[in-house]
Each structure stands twice: as C-alpha cells, then as structure tokens.
Scaffold this active site. Structure first.
Site, PDB file in Angstrom:
ATOM      1  N   LYS A  27       0.852  -1.385  -0.284  1.00  0.00           N
ATOM      2  CA  LYS A  27      -0.180  -0.034  -0.069  1.00  0.00           C
ATOM      3  C   LYS A  27       0.952   1.129  -0.406  1.00  0.00           C
ATOM      4  O   LYS A  27       0.408   2.288  -1.300  1.00  0.00           O
ATOM      5  CB  LYS A  27      -1.410   0.109   1.255  1.00  0.00           C
ATOM      6  CG  LYS A  27      -1.873  -1.173   1.275  1.00  0.00           C
ATOM      7  CD  LYS A  27      -2.956  -1.290   2.289  1.00  0.00           C
ATOM      8  CE  LYS A  27      -3.824  -2.736   1.908  1.00  0.00           C
ATOM      9  NZ  LYS A  27      -4.659  -3.100   3.477  1.00  0.00           N
ATOM     10  N   GLN A  87      -4.789  -1.839   9.509  1.00  0.00           N
ATOM     11  CA  GLN A  87      -4.824  -2.724   8.554  1.00  0.00           C
ATOM     12  C   GLN A  87      -4.608  -4.256  10.025  1.00  0.00           C
ATOM     13  O   GLN A  87      -4.409  -4.169  10.535  1.00  0.00           O
ATOM     14  CB  GLN A  87      -3.095  -3.301   8.656  1.00  0.00           C
ATOM     15  CG  GLN A  87      -2.935  -4.458   8.202  1.00  0.00           C
ATOM     16  CD  GLN A  87      -3.714  -4.815   6.600  1.00  0.00           C
ATOM     17  OE1 GLN A  87      -3.358  -3.505   5.770  1.00  0.00           O
ATOM     18  NE2 GLN A  87      -3.644  -5.739   6.432  1.00  0.00           N
ATOM     19  N   ASP A 132     -11.011   2.684   3.862  1.00  0.00           N
ATOM     20  CA  ASP A 132     -11.405   1.043   3.583  1.00  0.00           C
ATOM     21  C   ASP A 132     -12.549   0.677   3.375  1.00  0.00           C
ATOM     22  O   ASP A 132     -13.059  -0.322   3.159  1.00  0.00           O
ATOM     23  CB  ASP A 132     -10.307   0.723   4.662  1.00  0.00           C
ATOM     24  CG  ASP A 132      -8.861  -0.229   5.089  1.00  0.00           C
ATOM     25  OD1 ASP A 132      -9.480  -0.902   3.060  1.00  0.00           O
ATOM     26  OD2 ASP A 132      -8.507  -0.517   5.601  1.00  0.00           O
TER      27      ASP A 132
HETATM   28  N1  GUN Z   1      -6.768  -7.358   5.918  1.00  0.00           N
HETATM   29  C1  GUN Z   1      -7.098  -8.137   5.049  1.00  0.00           C
HETATM   30  N2  GUN Z   1      -7.779  -7.568   4.304  1.00  0.00           N
HETATM   31  C2  GUN Z   1      -7.791  -6.041   4.301  1.00  0.00           C
HETATM   32  C3  GUN Z   1      -7.976  -4.443   4.080  1.00  0.00           C
HETATM   33  O1  GUN Z   1      -8.381  -4.522   2.957  1.00  0.00           O
HETATM   34  N3  GUN Z   1      -7.151  -3.386   4.650  1.00  0.00           N
HETATM   35  C4  GUN Z   1      -7.260  -3.601   6.009  1.00  0.00           C
HETATM   36  N4  GUN Z   1      -7.319  -2.909   7.296  1.00  0.00           N
HETATM   37  N5  GUN Z   1      -7.314  -4.751   6.431  1.00  0.00           N
HETATM   38  C5  GUN Z   1      -7.253  -6.226   5.888  1.00  0.00           C
END
Ligand code: GUN
Length: 291
Positions: A52, A96, A119
């Site tokens: 990211k 996350q 998100d």
């Molecule tokens: N863990 C697995 N996929 C994601 C996601 O798209 N965003 C976040 N914040 N955590 C995750």
C-alpha cells in the site's frame, strides 16, 4: 481464456492518478496523504501494508506508516485514531486487520471518522453502500468492480456466486454485484460454510467470486464452461522447495479452473493489486472532497 491481470491494470490506472496528482502539486497544493496503522508483527499484514505504501509513492501521494507492537492496548489505539481523525493534513487512513485478540476490532473501526475511512469498513460507509449513496466502498470489492469494468466483463443478468460472507469481502461484494447499473445487475447467491451442495451451486455460476480464505477450496470441475473466476484468496502454503519456505495460492485451483473459465484472476497478481489501487482511488476521493 483471459488472465485478468490486476498487477498490470493497477499500474496503468495508478499512472493516470499520478498525472492528476502532478497537476495538483504543480498548482502549489499539497499531495493526497494516506496513513496506515499496523499493530503487531503478522508477516502477511506487513507485506500488504508495504504494498500500500509503495503504490502511494507511485501515485505521488504522501504516505505514513505508524507501527505499534503486539502489546498495544485498545485505549492507545483509540487515542491514535482520534489524533488521525483530527489531523487536517491527513486525507484517509486504514487500520490493517486482523488486530491482536485483546483489541475489539469493531470498536476500532467504529472510531475511524467515516470521512477518512478509505477502507470503507465504518458502518456509515457500509450503510451508504447498501443504499447506493455516495461514500467509500470497501477496497477489495471496489477493486473487483474496477477490474470487471476495465475488462468489459458482462455482469447484467448473470448468476454470480460469492463463496464466503466476510464483512470485508463476501458480504459487500454481493451487495455491489446486485446493485443497479454496471458493474452490477447480477443475480447474486452468497454461499458460506452452511450452504448445501456448494459444488452444485458453483457449477451454475456465470461469475464465481471466491473469498473463503482456504487454499484451493474451489475445485476446477466446479467451474462451468465460460465462467469468469475472481479469486480473492491469498493463502500461504508451506513449500520447502521455495526460498521463502512458502508459496502463495488462491482459494481456487487455478490450473483446474483455467480449463473451463473464460477469464480468471491469478494469485498473486490479480485481486491483490486491485485492492491496493482501490485504496489509492478512495484516498484521492477523500482528498478531492476536502479541497
Ligand atoms: N486485512 C485484509 N484485507 C484488508 C483490507 O482490505 N484492509 C485492511 N485494513 N485490513 C485488511
């Protein structure tokens, strides 16, 4: 058979965003800014967050990674979230997942300002998605929609079987696929661990979206001739022959499914990069709504 190349598509789309950002900064305005909070030492989470941050750089965004060790308390995390909510130089941020067991994940997601929730996990954004109102869509489902659109995959009237009902993928993607418009207008079945005769159901699908988190769970002979297969899985399978000691595999038996599918996403290089792109897309949306 088409390989739905998410890596290539995400790179192409991020170049377009970069052009937009270069224009913004050439006018003397600050660049969009995305932050990520990473708690603990989950290697997969660390890798996702790293991807990211890397894509932010390609897009010309500012990015910040804030790390806390596994002993971080819920209260400390909520204080950090409040600071991020109040920071005028931050457009969006993510926490996350998964979080350590001692932290209430929903409480944390509820504390994120819906205006910075790139998100798309906050109940307000989930509600807006359900009602078809403007808001942030969850990153993985949005990435899948952008991919279907860019590859011109027909979805109207198609039977889409989603395997897995998680809050972050299965449930929201089933909502987006059934909404009015393109991509959407599909007839959606949301299948899960209690579904009866799952192989029989998947065999009826024109579009299969596998998001169950079990390596190669969907077998090749479940795929109808001409079906489109979207594999959300990202499973680490032990592999002593690999220098890392593991290999990445999806929720679908790729080789078996490729025999019948008209289009399929690889793992890695399919949905994963599109999720990261969707986050960049949402952050630009957040930035534009502030300026
Ligand atoms: N863990 C697995 N996929 C994601 C996601 O798209 N965003 C976040 N914040 N955590 C995750």
């Amino acid at each position: 058979m088409t390989i739905l190349d998410g890596k290539n598509l995400a790179n192409e789309l991020v170049i377009k965003i970069r052009t937009e950002v270069d224009q913004i900064t050439s006018e003397g305005k600050r660049a969009p800014h995305l932050a990520a909070i990473l708690v603990g030492n989950n290697p997969a989470s660390r890798a996702y967050v790293g991807n990211k941050m890397k894509l932010c750089e390609k897009a010309g965004f500012k990015s910040s990674l804030v790390e806390r060790d596994i002993n971080c308390t819920e209260e400390e995390l909520l204080i950090l979230i409040k600071k991020f909510n109040d920071d005028p130089d931050l457009d969006g941020y993510i926490v996350q997942l998964p979080l350590p067991k001692h932290i209430d994940e929903q409480k944390v997601l509820n504390a994120i300002s819906p205006t910075k929730d790139v998100d798309g996990f906050h109940p307000e954004n989930i509600g807006k998605m359900t009602l078809g109102l403007p808001g942030y869509r969850p990153a993985t489902p949005l990435g899948i929609m952008i991919m279907l659109e860019n590859y011109g995959i027909e979805t109207s009237g198609k039977h889409c079987v989603v395997v897995g009902r998680s809050n972050i993928v299965g449930t929201p993607v089933s909502i987006l696929m059934s909404r009015k418009g393109y991509p959407g207008d599909a007839t959606v079945t949301l299948a899960h661990s209690r579904t009866q005769d799952l192989p029989g159901l998947v065999r009826q699908a024109d579009i299969v979206i596998a998001a169950i988190g079990i390596a190669e769970f969907v077998k090749g002979d479940w795929i109808k001739s001409g079906a489109v297969v979207i594999d959300v899985g990202m499973n680490r399978v032990e592999d002593p022959g690999n220098s890392k000691g593991y290999r990445l595999t999806g929720d679908v038996d790729f080789t078996g499914a490729s025999v019948n599918a008209s289009a399929i996403t690889p793992v890695p290089g399919g949905v994963g990069p599109m999720t990261v792109f969707a986050l960049i897309h949402n952050t630009l949306q957040a930035y534009n709504s502030r300026f």
